[in-house]
Enzyme design. Sequence first.
Site, PDB file in Angstrom:
ATOM      1  N   GLY A   1      40.504  42.280  42.399  1.00 56.99           N
ATOM      2  CA  GLY A   1      42.007  42.972  42.226  1.00 56.99           C
ATOM      3  C   GLY A   1      42.025  44.387  42.336  1.00 56.99           C
ATOM      4  O   GLY A   1      42.156  44.897  43.348  1.00 56.99           O
TER       5      GLY A   1
ATOM      6  N   LYS B   1      51.384  35.333  41.480  1.00 59.01           N
ATOM      7  CA  LYS B   1      51.135  34.906  40.194  1.00 59.01           C
ATOM      8  C   LYS B   1      52.304  34.713  39.520  1.00 59.01           C
ATOM      9  O   LYS B   1      53.456  35.210  39.446  1.00 59.01           O
ATOM     10  CB  LYS B   1      50.457  36.033  39.581  1.00 59.01           C
ATOM     11  CG  LYS B   1      49.273  36.404  39.986  1.00 59.01           C
ATOM     12  CD  LYS B   1      48.565  37.548  39.012  1.00 59.01           C
ATOM     13  CE  LYS B   1      47.328  38.044  39.433  1.00 59.01           C
ATOM     14  NZ  LYS B   1      46.061  37.326  39.486  1.00 59.01           N
TER      15      LYS B   1
END
Lengths: 189, 296
Positions: free
Chosen positions: B237, B83
């Site tokens: 996640g 990310k």
Amino acid sequence: MVAGPLVGVLALQGAFAAHRRVMEELGARTREVRVVADLEGVDGLVLPGGESTTMSLAVEREGLAEPIRALAARGAPLLGTCAGLIMLDREHLGVMDILARRNAFGRQVRSFEADLEFLDLEGGPVHAVFIRAPWIAEHGPGVELLASVDGHPVAARAGNVTVLSFHPELGTDTRLHERFLADVRAFTG
Amino acid sequence: MTMRDEATFGVKAGLAEMLKGGVIMDVVDPEQARIAEDAGAVAVMALERVPSDIRRDGGVARMSDPEMIKGIQAEVSIPVMAKARIGHFVEAQVLEALQVDFIDESEVLTPADEAHHIDKWAFKIPFVCGATNLGEALRRIGEGAALIRSKGEAGTGDVVEAVRHMRSIRGEIRRLTLMDDAEVATHAKDLQAPLSLVRAVARDGKLPVPLFSAGGIATPADAALMMQLGAQTVFVGSGIFKSSDPAARAAAVVEATRNFADPERVAAAMEGLGAAMDSLEARKLEPEQVLSARGW
């Protein structure tokens, strides 16, 4: 009117929908294969691209290895693309006498498109999309190599089994799918 | 030498195509990455803290330590994603230098630019971006994203926002397909999205890139729900490594995603998994805690 041959597309993970779309546009009947019962009555099988580790686990979980080997042993045409090539090699399903080298061209940043000279295919080079692609590191005497990139084999055939390192289902060139369907029609007679 | 064209949009969206029908798992170290790969994940997302810890700890959430990303790359053979903060194109450059396979320009990290997303066309590595509605999805694709995920509300374990965003995107696509050309042109202004992309969606009845789902998926049934609602793959996640038995839950989510249309298989996958992650009800979050509102 007799319905045409039925092409199974292994649908455990990956680009199975793209293969189905191309096959159906070419007039074939298709079926997604997720469990052993789905293989009943199929005349050929496509093993699509995706992640070979994910697919291997799913093949094991579903008990699909023996039925797929049996289908190949009967002479039904099989087409393995990218992860499908890996699935058919000596270390996985053992359907073809090749050894794949995974991610042979490198990580995603090294993925590429190229025009490939392809053995015995009319109409000029094939525009091929390679994504974290394998190549064929070793092959036995019964395996005919069909195309290569800088000396590394990326397409091969042995009997009715064809493997490609790249993704014909992502492009607009349908000649390799047509060739596979011709094999399937010849098999069903 | 064979002439090679690298970094084409075809190879970027092509990798997204290869990830369909799978589960992408957040991992914070090589051991978790190993568990994810062994459970059948199609890719891992390497990050320093999973979203539920980012919520708990507060502060600025940034891209991960390159050493951690390299450790995970060395451990697994499946694609490794990482990310970057929204608008932080230098974090993206660093991730490209590390040769991660996909960059997630993510609202889970603290945004670095309040007006501009990263110009994703400038990169060789494909990008995935979150979206809550069709206009947002098409703006990201216009900026070069090769994959869209519905945002959901990361780190909550509450799937309601993932459902809302997926229904919103898919519903807006269906409405577009019923419009005539003049209506489509006007609607593109309402969506604040490029007309060429809006026309393509109206014609094809789908986004021009794959559509995955993320944010709040905590159980095998949650994953199957998102797949039945039209997601082509799910990101999980905190849901896996914040549960009581990560290896079993990871394998069960993979199983339920693959067999999403078969309730008996989903039921079998859900048996004996132990406790899900500690969850937060997304509607009860304070406005400043809502991650899905980040991005524009």
